[in-house]
Design a protein around this motif. Structure first.
Motif, PDB file in Angstrom:
ATOM      1  N   LYS A 153       6.538   3.106  -2.050  1.00 61.20           N
ATOM      2  CA  LYS A 153       6.406   3.040  -3.533  1.00 61.20           C
ATOM      3  C   LYS A 153       5.507   1.885  -3.916  1.00 61.20           C
ATOM      4  CE  LYS A 153      10.320   5.057  -5.878  1.00 61.20           C
ATOM      5  NZ  LYS A 153      11.701   4.884  -6.188  1.00 61.20           N
ATOM      6  N   GLY A 154       5.734   0.760  -3.245  1.00 57.65           N
ATOM      7  CA  GLY A 154       4.920  -0.430  -3.530  1.00 57.65           C
ATOM      8  C   GLY A 154       3.450  -0.152  -3.262  1.00 57.65           C
ATOM      9  N   ASN A 198      -2.942  -7.331 -13.285  1.00 59.96           N
ATOM     10  CA  ASN A 198      -1.980  -6.241 -13.015  1.00 59.96           C
ATOM     11  C   ASN A 198      -2.025  -5.847 -11.544  1.00 59.96           C
ATOM     12  OD1 ASN A 198      -1.288  -6.197 -15.705  1.00 59.96           O
ATOM     13  ND2 ASN A 198      -2.736  -4.561 -16.213  1.00 59.96           N
ATOM     14  N   TYR A 199      -3.257  -5.768 -11.025  1.00 52.89           N
ATOM     15  CA  TYR A 199      -3.441  -5.403  -9.618  1.00 52.89           C
ATOM     16  C   TYR A 199      -2.750  -6.447  -8.742  1.00 52.89           C
ATOM     17  CZ  TYR A 199      -6.045  -4.716  -5.196  1.00 52.89           C
ATOM     18  OH  TYR A 199      -6.403  -4.526  -3.887  1.00 52.89           O
ATOM     19  N   ARG A 200      -2.953  -7.716  -9.051  1.00 54.13           N
ATOM     20  CA  ARG A 200      -2.355  -8.789  -8.255  1.00 54.13           C
ATOM     21  C   ARG A 200      -0.828  -8.713  -8.282  1.00 54.13           C
ATOM     22  NH1 ARG A 200      -0.457 -13.931  -8.914  1.00 54.13           N
ATOM     23  NH2 ARG A 200      -1.070 -14.214 -11.079  1.00 54.13           N
ATOM     24  N   ILE A 201      -0.259  -8.447  -9.457  1.00 50.98           N
ATOM     25  CA  ILE A 201       1.206  -8.345  -9.552  1.00 50.98           C
ATOM     26  C   ILE A 201       1.709  -7.201  -8.672  1.00 50.98           C
ATOM     27  CG2 ILE A 201       3.136  -7.842 -11.109  1.00 50.98           C
ATOM     28  CD1 ILE A 201       1.928 -10.642 -11.404  1.00 50.98           C
ATOM     29  N   SER A 202       0.967  -6.082  -8.675  1.00 54.49           N
ATOM     30  CA  SER A 202       1.408  -4.946  -7.846  1.00 54.49           C
ATOM     31  C   SER A 202       1.310  -5.307  -6.367  1.00 54.49           C
ATOM     32  CB  SER A 202       0.564  -3.697  -8.162  1.00 54.49           C
ATOM     33  OG  SER A 202      -0.752  -3.833  -7.669  1.00 54.49           O
ATOM     34  N   VAL A 203       0.267  -6.082  -5.999  1.00 55.79           N
ATOM     35  CA  VAL A 203       0.138  -6.497  -4.599  1.00 55.79           C
ATOM     36  C   VAL A 203       1.273  -7.461  -4.234  1.00 55.79           C
ATOM     37  CG1 VAL A 203      -1.302  -7.713  -2.910  1.00 55.79           C
ATOM     38  CG2 VAL A 203      -2.364  -6.152  -4.532  1.00 55.79           C
ATOM     39  N   GLU A 226       1.971   2.755  -3.319  1.00 56.36           N
ATOM     40  CA  GLU A 226       1.456   3.701  -4.324  1.00 56.36           C
ATOM     41  C   GLU A 226       1.122   2.980  -5.629  1.00 56.36           C
ATOM     42  OE1 GLU A 226       4.673   6.499  -4.164  1.00 56.36           O
ATOM     43  OE2 GLU A 226       3.809   7.556  -2.448  1.00 56.36           O
ATOM     44  N   ASN A 227       1.933   2.012  -5.987  1.00 57.95           N
ATOM     45  CA  ASN A 227       1.635   1.224  -7.201  1.00 57.95           C
ATOM     46  C   ASN A 227       0.340   0.442  -7.037  1.00 57.95           C
ATOM     47  OD1 ASN A 227       3.848   2.041  -8.630  1.00 57.95           O
ATOM     48  ND2 ASN A 227       5.110   0.287  -8.016  1.00 57.95           N
ATOM     49  N   VAL A 228       0.202  -0.151  -5.855  1.00 54.55           N
ATOM     50  CA  VAL A 228      -1.021  -0.928  -5.585  1.00 54.55           C
ATOM     51  C   VAL A 228      -2.244  -0.014  -5.678  1.00 54.55           C
ATOM     52  CG1 VAL A 228      -2.301  -2.125  -3.767  1.00 54.55           C
ATOM     53  CG2 VAL A 228       0.085  -2.691  -4.172  1.00 54.55           C
ATOM     54  N   LYS A 229      -2.108   1.146  -5.082  1.00 56.36           N
ATOM     55  CA  LYS A 229      -3.224   2.108  -5.080  1.00 56.36           C
ATOM     56  C   LYS A 229      -3.611   2.477  -6.503  1.00 56.36           C
ATOM     57  CE  LYS A 229      -5.303   5.513  -2.460  1.00 56.36           C
ATOM     58  NZ  LYS A 229      -6.589   4.810  -2.538  1.00 56.36           N
ATOM     59  N   SER A 230      -2.597   2.711  -7.304  1.00 50.95           N
ATOM     60  CA  SER A 230      -2.842   3.101  -8.690  1.00 50.95           C
ATOM     61  C   SER A 230      -3.559   1.975  -9.446  1.00 50.95           C
ATOM     62  CB  SER A 230      -1.492   3.447  -9.330  1.00 50.95           C
ATOM     63  OG  SER A 230      -1.595   3.456 -10.716  1.00 50.95           O
ATOM     64  N   GLU A 231      -3.085   0.744  -9.277  1.00 53.27           N
ATOM     65  CA  GLU A 231      -3.709  -0.390  -9.986  1.00 53.27           C
ATOM     66  C   GLU A 231      -5.112  -0.665  -9.456  1.00 53.27           C
ATOM     67  OE1 GLU A 231      -2.721  -1.873 -12.627  1.00 53.27           O
ATOM     68  OE2 GLU A 231      -0.773  -0.888 -12.693  1.00 53.27           O
ATOM     69  N   HIS A 232      -5.268  -0.471  -8.159  1.00 56.40           N
ATOM     70  CA  HIS A 232      -6.608  -0.682  -7.571  1.00 56.40           C
ATOM     71  C   HIS A 232      -7.599   0.344  -8.096  1.00 56.40           C
ATOM     72  CE1 HIS A 232      -9.617  -0.622  -4.151  1.00 56.40           C
ATOM     73  NE2 HIS A 232      -9.635  -1.877  -4.551  1.00 56.40           N
ATOM     74  N   ASP A 233      -7.157   1.584  -8.219  1.00 55.73           N
ATOM     75  CA  ASP A 233      -8.032   2.633  -8.755  1.00 55.73           C
ATOM     76  C   ASP A 233      -8.443   2.294 -10.184  1.00 55.73           C
ATOM     77  OD1 ASP A 233      -6.373   5.436  -7.051  1.00 55.73           O
ATOM     78  OD2 ASP A 233      -7.912   4.007  -6.399  1.00 55.73           O
ATOM     79  N   LYS A 234      -7.492   1.789 -10.960  1.00 53.56           N
ATOM     80  CA  LYS A 234      -7.818   1.395 -12.352  1.00 53.56           C
ATOM     81  C   LYS A 234      -8.832   0.265 -12.354  1.00 53.56           C
ATOM     82  CE  LYS A 234      -3.209   2.324 -14.153  1.00 53.56           C
ATOM     83  NZ  LYS A 234      -1.970   1.665 -14.594  1.00 53.56           N
ATOM     84  N   LEU A 235      -8.627  -0.679 -11.446  1.00 53.98           N
ATOM     85  CA  LEU A 235      -9.533  -1.835 -11.381  1.00 53.98           C
ATOM     86  C   LEU A 235     -10.938  -1.385 -11.026  1.00 53.98           C
ATOM     87  CD1 LEU A 235      -9.367  -5.012 -11.470  1.00 53.98           C
ATOM     88  CD2 LEU A 235      -9.231  -4.930  -8.988  1.00 53.98           C
TER      89      LEU A 235
END
Lengths: 331, 394
Positions: free
Chosen positions: B125-126, B157-162, B128-137
């Motif tokens: 899950k973690g 946001n990306y950093r928080i997900s990482v 997948e969240n990172v992937k999603s934020e990275h794609d947005k970035l």
């Protein structure tokens, strides 16, 4: 009119008494349980130690330092009191060493396990540090008052004698606190890297050296009483304070590689302190007091001259111990 | 009495009911998925995700799990800066999982462990969240003339997900490590004659993982993952450790198995073999006779204690150091919990006196952190020196 039976009334009254007694017993049990189960607040001892190290005598207060330097300069300028100047320098040296010892414990005791051993020691730590604090106020006040005393007068000499007596009391209070801190450290720090053979030997040696310094100052006190002539050789604490101060500096401060820190990482240091431990067994000694008492200046260096008959020391244990506690130091 | 009749049975019923709930209601539900399959699936996905990960060396750590784009912009046309330690801390955790999840496929029987499975699901899950934020970035970055402040806002946001992902990775890595240790007995023989190279390697890697977690707690928990300019993060030891962690371990500390040598009689004829057997018997008699004679000699002990194996003793000594090191770690973790590096830097400007005014014990905890991480003779430095001398292959 027939009297009503008193049987029911008597039984009800007895029941009330039983209930009352039962309540009293329950409350007593509750009080005892509370007293036993609620742990004493050992954190107070740690806070006391913290406050003490932040205001150590002659170390943290600029006013104390200033008054002390004034006194020393005043004394040095008086030929008949010049003998006191060495003692005053050593008093400052001892005060610094005591501060270093308390700093060492202050950095570590906060991580001690809150076990029976710590609880046993927290009162002597707290009470003796508080006592030392009270005496420190008196010492500071004396230093301040001595600024007003005529430097060549008998009053000045008497003030110095009183100052010494209070300083001895200050040392004794600190010594008791340090002994309790030592016990707390070895029994409550758990199996950390820095609670090892070297730490045990070093902290025990500090205790013994502290005792030795106090004893030397007591002898000095006996040699320098009010109403008597000041002897040139009255001062008996020169060697003990040098040994004490150097040992603390080398083993408890960051000035040198602390054996306490390196014990598990440096084979040479480990071997040296393992020898130190074996020394007591081979020489059948409980502590170092007899060795420390034999300190002498030999050809400008300090040596421990105690000899032991009939002891087979193939490993050079005694020489190792002497090198650790400060033998062969130059002056 | 009323107490006996009514209250006691009620209390007893409550106790029994609670016990039942605890025993049956909160027990582990049966796990259906194979742990190895879960790990394998998640790790394969991560390894194949070249948009998010690359192979790189960061702070001395070579990893195939170097996360991309973990930095902020300082101006419109600047490159990315900061947070390199994220790469190392994350990479180290994933490398450990990658090295040791295969063990779940080699035991007898199928591993279906709820704790393992839950941890890897959380890690997934973690990710997948990172992937999603990275794609947005990335999509933000593709917009022409986008301001670097907006980029940095998305980077936050990306950093928080990482950060969250790193915590899940370490939970997963430690679940795996504990399982390997307790149920697969991976460290059972460490410090004994029967120790294998695989066990020794795992033991050291497990200890390295704990040290990486120490860095993670300091940087990401106590430091809130912020890019702080502080002496406490000035690890001249960090790079040394990373290199250490990826170095080959010496086989000198592995006790060689004692071979049972049988005489090679393949090329000999029968007569030779028989003669050999007679000769052996004669030697045996002689040995027995000499043993009888030896028994007659006074002052000699019959059963001499075998000399300790120096290799085993060395590993035992290493284990002692690590066991004590673990006790030091408890104090350091306590210090990191109570002493906020973030606050120390951002609120108090690294003024320990100012921090002390609000938190009396701050100096003691600060000293502990310096003593462990950054002093010239810090505990970590001394440990790494020992490991370099004794564990790393020369």
């Amino acid at each position: 009119m027939a009297k009503s039976s008193s049987k029911g009334y008597s039984a009800g009254g007895g029941k009330k008494w039983l209930v009352a007694i039962a309540l009293v017993v329950l409350v007593a049990i509750a009080v005892v349980v509370v007293l036993i189960c609620i742990p004493p607040n050992t954190y107070n001892a740690i806070q006391t130690l913290n406050r003490t190290t932040n205001s150590s005598f002659l170390v943290d207060s600029s006013k104390e330092q200033e008054d002390f330097i004034n006194l020393r300069d005043k004394i040095e300028a008086v030929p008949k009191f010049q003998a006191y100047s060495e003692e005053l320098n050593d008093i400052a040296w001892v005060a610094t060493a005591v501060d270093e010892i308390l700093e060492f414990y202050n950095d570590n005791i906060i991580f001690a396990n809150n076990n029976k051993n710590l609880k046993k020691n927290f009162k002597p730590i707290k009470n003796n540090l508080n006592k030392a604090k009270e005496i420190q106020k008196k010492l500071a006040s004396s230093l301040s008052k001595m600024k007003e005393i005529a430097r060549e007068s008998d009053s000045m000499r008497n003030a110095i004698i009183d100052f010494r007596a209070d300083f001895i009391r200050w040392m004794k209070a600190n010594q008791k606190a340090v002994a309790a801190l030592n016990s707390a450290y070895s029994g409550s720090m758990g199996n950390i890297l820095e609670n090892n053979t070297a730490s045990r030997l070093i902290l025990n040696t500090v205790d013994q050296m502290f005792e030795d310094v106090i004893s030397s100052f007591e002898k000095t006190k006996e040699e320098d009483k009010k109403g008597t002539d000041l002897k040139t050789d009255y001062y008996k604490a020169e060697l003990s304070t040098i040994i004490f101060g150097r040992f603390v500096l080398e083993n408890l401060t960051e000035t040198f590689d602390s054996p306490i820190k390196y014990y598990y990482f440096d084979e040479e240091i480990k071997a040296k302190f393992d020898k130190f431990e074996r020394f007591f067994e081979v020489y059948k000694l409980k502590d170092l007091s007899s060795v420390l008492a034999s300190a002498q200046k030999v050809g400008g260096r300090i040596d421990f001259t105690k000899t032991f008959e009939g002891v087979e020391d193939k490993e050079g244990l005694y020489e190792t111990v002497k090198s650790i506690i400060g033998g062969n130091y130059g002056d | 009495m009323a107490i006996k009749k009514f209250i006691l049975p009620i209390v007893l019923s409550i106790v029994i009911a609670l016990s039942g709930i605890i025993l049956f209601g909160c027990g582990e539900k049966e796990e259906k998925e194979k742990s190895y399959d879960l790990y394998s699936s998640v790790m394969d996905t991560i390894k194949q995700d070249s948009s998010l990960f690359e192979t790189k060396t960061a702070n001395g750590l070579s990893t195939q799990f170097s996360i991309k784009d973990i930095g902020f912009k300082t101006s419109q046309n600047s490159g990315l800066e900061g947070y390199e330690y994220y790469v190392t801390v994350l990479g180290a955790g994933l490398e450990f999982i990658d090295d040791y999840y295969e063990k779940l496929n080699t035991t007898q029987g199928v591993v279906k462990n709820a704790s393992l499975n839950n941890s890897v699901r959380a890690m997934k899950k973690g990710y997948e969240n990172v992937k999603s934020e990275h794609d947005k970035l990335l999509s933000i970055n593709n917009i022409n003339d986008i301001s670097y402040e907006i980029y940095n806002a998305h980077f936050y946001n990306y950093r928080i997900s990482v950060t969250n992902f790193i915590n899940k990775v370490y939970d997963c890595a430690f679940s795996l490590a504990k399982y390997n240790d307790r149920y697969l007995n991976m460290t059972k023989d460490v410090g004994k004659e029967s120790m294998t190279k695989e066990q020794f390697d795992f033991y050291i890697d497990y200890e390295y993982l704990k040290i990486y977690e120490d860095f993670k707690v300091l940087l990401i928990d106590s430091g809130k993952g912020a890019d702080l300019d502080t002496q406490l993060f000035a690890f001249d030891v960090y790079e040394t450790f990373n290199k250490l962690a990826t170095s080959e371990k010496t086989s000198d500390l592995i006790v060689p198995p004692k071979p049972e040598e049988k005489p090679d009689e393949s090329g000999k004829d029968e007569g030779e073999v028989e003669a050999g057997k007679v000769a052996d018997a004669a030697v045996k008699d002689e040995v027995l006779n000499n043993e009888d004679k030896d028994e007659e000699k006074p002052g000699e002990s019959e059963n001499e204690e075998p000399k300790p194996n120096p290799i085993v003793e060395k590993v035992k000594s290493l284990k002692t150091v690590f066991a004590r090191f673990a006790e030091n770690r408890k104090d350091v973790r306590q210090a990191m919990k109570k002493f906020s590096v973030y606050k120390f830097v951002e609120v108090y400007g690294e003024d320990i006196v100012a921090y002390k005014n609000d938190f009396e014990d701050a100096p003691a905890y600060y000293e502990k952190l310096k003593d462990y991480f950054t002093n010239d003779d810090s505990t970590l430095k001394l440990l790494f020196l020992k490991l370099e001398n004794e564990v790393v292959a020369k």
